[in-house]
Design a protein around this motif. Structure first.
Motif, PDB file in Angstrom:
ATOM      1  N   PRO A   1       0.808  -1.219   0.000  1.00  0.00           N
ATOM      2  CA  PRO A   1       0.000   0.000   0.000  1.00  0.00           C
ATOM      3  C   PRO A   1       0.845   1.273   0.000  1.00  0.00           C
ATOM      4  O   PRO A   1       1.968   1.294   0.499  1.00  0.00           O
TER       5      PRO A   1
ATOM      6  N   LEU B   1      -6.391   3.898   1.222  1.00  0.00           N
ATOM      7  CA  LEU B   1      -5.629   3.401   2.369  1.00  0.00           C
ATOM      8  C   LEU B   1      -6.226   3.914   3.672  1.00  0.00           C
ATOM      9  O   LEU B   1      -6.286   3.187   4.662  1.00  0.00           O
TER      10      LEU B   1
ATOM     11  N   ARG C   1      -4.513   4.254   8.233  1.00  0.00           N
ATOM     12  CA  ARG C   1      -3.417   3.898   7.332  1.00  0.00           C
ATOM     13  C   ARG C   1      -2.582   2.764   7.922  1.00  0.00           C
ATOM     14  O   ARG C   1      -2.208   1.823   7.208  1.00  0.00           O
TER      15      ARG C   1
ATOM     16  N   GLY D   1      -4.258  -0.466   7.427  1.00  0.00           N
ATOM     17  CA  GLY D   1      -4.141  -0.936   6.046  1.00  0.00           C
ATOM     18  C   GLY D   1      -2.791  -1.557   5.763  1.00  0.00           C
ATOM     19  O   GLY D   1      -2.700  -2.644   5.193  1.00  0.00           O
ATOM     20  N   TYR D   2      -1.728  -0.885   6.156  1.00  0.00           N
ATOM     21  CA  TYR D   2      -0.390  -1.443   5.971  1.00  0.00           C
ATOM     22  C   TYR D   2      -0.286  -2.814   6.641  1.00  0.00           C
ATOM     23  O   TYR D   2       0.251  -3.770   6.060  1.00  0.00           O
TER      24      TYR D   2
ATOM     25  N   TRP E   1      -2.182  -5.684   4.669  1.00  0.00           N
ATOM     26  CA  TRP E   1      -1.473  -6.150   3.469  1.00  0.00           C
ATOM     27  C   TRP E   1      -0.226  -6.957   3.858  1.00  0.00           C
ATOM     28  O   TRP E   1       0.036  -8.011   3.288  1.00  0.00           O
TER      29      TRP E   1
ATOM     30  N   ASP F   1      -2.303   2.293  -7.506  1.00  0.00           N
ATOM     31  CA  ASP F   1      -3.125   1.421  -6.674  1.00  0.00           C
ATOM     32  C   ASP F   1      -2.339   0.205  -6.224  1.00  0.00           C
ATOM     33  O   ASP F   1      -1.254  -0.090  -6.750  1.00  0.00           O
ATOM     34  N   PHE F   2      -2.908  -0.522  -5.285  1.00  0.00           N
ATOM     35  CA  PHE F   2      -2.174  -1.657  -4.709  1.00  0.00           C
ATOM     36  C   PHE F   2      -3.059  -2.900  -4.596  1.00  0.00           C
ATOM     37  O   PHE F   2      -2.921  -3.688  -3.693  1.00  0.00           O
TER      38      PHE F   2
ATOM     39  N   ARG G   1     -11.707  -1.397   2.664  1.00  0.00           N
ATOM     40  CA  ARG G   1     -11.105  -0.607   1.585  1.00  0.00           C
ATOM     41  C   ARG G   1     -11.541  -1.077   0.201  1.00  0.00           C
ATOM     42  O   ARG G   1     -11.046  -0.576  -0.804  1.00  0.00           O
TER      43      ARG G   1
END
Length: 343
Positions: free
Chosen positions: A20, A26, A33, A36-37, A40, A82-83, A326
């Motif tokens: 991300p 995110l 954030r 989110g990190y 992933w 994007d991721f 997300r």
């Protein structure tokens, strides 16, 4: 030249992901954030316990990625927007000799929403193909990997609101999309679903990706999202889709065995009805990385069903609540690279 996308159960060399980077999906706050990190990274580190993982990392996130990812994960630095690697990255196929190639779809940010950018992702498939030394199969079709599911024997699942979306392919119809799937993926029978889950049509949605609705764990078998609460809008959606699939046949003229995969018990969040789905799992060589939602009973039931659908593979649940917050799940953020097929 003929191409064939193998089933997701085919032997794999590695899984591709993207790490991300800051942006609207995110999260706006530091807490969002960081969540989110972590989500992933947890998926990547879990897969890496079983097989190789390669991850594309934006230059702005290199330090964080190196800190959060397992030592064995291969990092490739490249500017990205994007991721969600399933969608912005390549779809791998075999040629007639079993050698690997990579389909390069046009990616325009799920129809070009004003919250997303895709300029830096347009040639991501070619970047990965070059790293792996495999040829590119170019396509002018706007498509994402989350918008398709195949059985490796000619059958493909599609959604009218994805491939026929005016924001993606305004000048194409079913016939032309079906022909392009046949050319690039070797499919001979397209099954068109009318739409996806309700939440998927909101701001950060994909407008109907099939990979939270249905998948093909083996030829002739469909794992199908089952929303059993009549008050949830997806109850009616899935009732209609199930009735359709009960009448369909696959590329080999077989009727389908439909296995219902019940939705989690949670029905809503702060934004309305959720689209949490156990269908959005990743099959790897020795395991299935399954979405979990902190619901012990529902998670266990789903994992039992997945274990029966994928015999011989370990079922590993990972918390997917932050992923779905997300816009997707485990399948959405990963892309399998199959091994070349032995002759």
């Amino acid at each position: 030249m003929s191409w064939l996308m193998p089933a997701e159960t085919a032997p794999q060399d590695r899984i591709w992901m993207a790490f991300p980077r800051e942006g609207q999906t995110l999260g706006e706050t530091l807490t969002e954030r960081e969540a989110g990190y972590a989500a992933w990274a947890h998926v990547a580190n879990t897969i890496a316990e079983f097989q190789p993982v390669s991850i594309v990392v934006d230059p702005t996130e290199m330090a964080r990625a190196k800190q959060m990812l397992s030592a064995g994960i291969t990092i490739h630095e490249r500017t990205i927007d994007d991721f969600w690697m399933r969608d912005s990255g390549p779809t791998f196929v075999h040629d007639a000799d079993g050698k690997l190639a990579a389909v390069d779809w046009v990616f325009n940010g799920w129809g070009g929403g004003d919250w997303t950018a895709s300029g830096n992702d347009r040639d991501l498939a070619r970047f990965i193909a070059d790293l792996e030394g495999v040829p590119v199969v170019p396509s002018l079709l706007v498509n994402e990997g989350g918008g398709i599911h195949v059985d490796g024997e000619g059958t493909i699942l599609l959604t009218e609101t994805v491939q026929l979306d005016p924001g993606r392919n305004p000048n194409l119809d079913r016939t032309r999309v079906t022909e392009e799937m046949a050319r690039t993926l070797g499919t001979t029978k397209a099954i068109w679903l009318p739409r996806g889950l309700e939440r998927d049509y909101e701001t950060f949605g994909t407008r109907g990706h099939v990979d939270i609705v249905a998948c093909l764990p083996s030829p002739g078998v469909i794992l199908l999202h089952d929303q059993r609460d009549p008050s949830h809008p997806d109850h009616a959606v899935m009732k209609d889709i199930r009735a359709q699939l009960a009448q369909e046949t696959d590329a080999q003229s077989r009727g389908f065995q439909i296995i219902d995969l019940p939705a989690p018990e949670t029905q809503t969040d702060a934004h309305g009805p959720v689209d949490w789905s156990y269908v959005n799992h990743l099959v790897i060589n020795e395991a299935v990385i399954a979405c979990a939602f902190n619901e012990p009973r529902a998670d266990a039931q789903a994992q039992e069903i997945l274990a029966a659908a994928y015999p011989g593979r370990e079922i590993v649940g990972v918390d997917a609540t932050e992923l779905f917050a997300r816009g997707g799940g485990v399948h959405c953020i990963t892309q399998q690279q199959p091994k070349p097929r032995a002759q």
